[in-house]
Design a protein around this motif. Structure first.
Motif, PDB file in Angstrom:
ATOM      1  N   THR A  79       0.885  -1.178   0.000  1.00 21.18           N
ATOM      2  CA  THR A  79       0.000   0.000   0.000  1.00 21.18           C
ATOM      3  C   THR A  79       0.917   1.221   0.000  1.00 21.18           C
ATOM      4  O   THR A  79       0.950   1.991   0.961  1.00 21.18           O
ATOM      5  CB  THR A  79      -0.958   0.001   1.218  1.00 21.18           C
ATOM      6  N   ARG A  82      -2.204  -2.379  -3.873  1.00 22.56           N
ATOM      7  CA  ARG A  82      -3.428  -1.536  -3.870  1.00 22.56           C
ATOM      8  C   ARG A  82      -3.058  -0.120  -4.291  1.00 22.56           C
ATOM      9  O   ARG A  82      -2.180   0.508  -3.674  1.00 22.56           O
ATOM     10  CB  ARG A  82      -4.080  -1.536  -2.489  1.00 22.56           C
ATOM     11  N   ASP A  99      -8.426   0.867  -5.621  1.00 21.74           N
ATOM     12  CA  ASP A  99      -9.360   1.279  -4.564  1.00 21.74           C
ATOM     13  C   ASP A  99      -8.799   2.541  -3.921  1.00 21.74           C
ATOM     14  O   ASP A  99      -7.597   2.793  -3.992  1.00 21.74           O
ATOM     15  CB  ASP A  99      -9.493   0.173  -3.509  1.00 21.74           C
TER      16      ASP A  99
END
Ligand code: NAP
Length: 250
Positions: A136, A156, A175
């Motif tokens: 992330t 992500r 996302d």
């Protein structure tokens, strides 16, 4: 609106939007500037602009032409170059700069954090586990992980990388936060996350993953923030608004 009440917010953090709203409500002429890193963007209160200024000189010229009275650094904590540019341009034009400093995430007794100074170090030490290595870290600094062909990667991102990322086992998931705890718990379980790699942004909207890693006893590779430039730094939107008002009063 008099130019003496013109505020430039350098945006990139979620708090920047709240600041724009609060300062507009106080009757100030607010412009929020974005780097333009994401394809879709929320519109802030007041006016906005998108894209680089052209280094320190470009920003200094902009401040002068637009007769900006105060600059607010509400940049993402990892936007180190822009933070430095803002500090240098404001110093050159003698314009007050207020920097929002978001508190860092801190490891608790049940956390297994491996703190590293940069992404190269993160990629070197990320442990190979049974599960996937969950990245992330945004899309701009993935390159060091290309060499870690022993890892299965789950990445992500808000938008896909602009340059190809070559890795034999990388899955991209698009996302954007805020991420809630229940959804993060499901994601870690479904993907059999074995390790988390993240940057210490300190953002509340993306903190839930740290709790899930703690609950599951997972190692977290935590990339430290770059050192911010010297200057007035305050914590919290209220304190920024007060500091801006003080600066406008001279
Ligand atoms: P950076 O490396 O500090 O800035 C690079 C250049 O982008 C600056 O020199 C400036 O160009 C332009 N720029 C950056 N922020 C700007 C703003 N608010 N308004 C106008 N121009 C701006 O920052 P970055 O490349 O955006 O990001 C660096 C790190 O921060 C990455 O790790 C990224 O994942 C993280 N991050 C950034 C943002 C964001 O909104 N910027 C959001 C989330 C995460 P000129 O020199 O031409 O003025």
């Amino acid at each position: 609106m008099t130019a003496a009440r013109r505020v430039l917010i350098l945006g990139g953090s979620s708090e920047g939007f709240e600041m724009a709203e609060r300062l507009v409500a106080r009757g100030l002429d607010v412009v929020t500037s974005f780097a333009g890193r994401t394809e879709e963007r929320r519109e802030p209160a007041g006016r906005s602009r998108v894209g680089g200024f052209g280094g320190v000189e470009g920003l200094a010229r902009y401040l002068e032409l637009e007769v900006v009275a105060v600059v607010v650094d509400a940049l993402h904590p990892f936007a180190a170059r822009m933070k430095a540019n803002a500090a240098a341009a404001c110093a050159a034009r003698n314009i007050p700069l207020v920097r929002l400093e978001r508190p860092m995430w801190r490891a608790g007794p049940d956390d297994d954090w491996r703190v590293v100074p940069d992404m190269e170090a993160a990629a070197r030490i990320a442990p190979a586990t049974e599960g996937v290595c969950f990245l992330t870290i945004g899309r701009q600094e993935l390159a060091p992980f290309a060499a870690r062909r022993d890892l299965r990667l789950l990445v992500r991102v808000i938008d896909l990388p602009e340059t190809p990322f070559h890795h034999p086992d990388a899955t991209f998931m698009r996302d954007r936060g805020p991420f809630d705890l229940a959804a993060e718990r499901c994601l870690f379980a479904e993907w059999h996350v074995g390790c988390l790699v993240t940057k210490n942004s300190g953002a509340a909207a993306s903190e839930a993953k740290l709790q899930v890693a703690r609950e599951r006893g997972l190692p977290v590779v935590m990339v430290e923030r770059p050192q911010p430039p010297d200057g007035l730094a305050v914590t919290g939107v209220d304190a920024v608004v007060q500091a801006v008002e003080r600066a406008l009063r001279g």
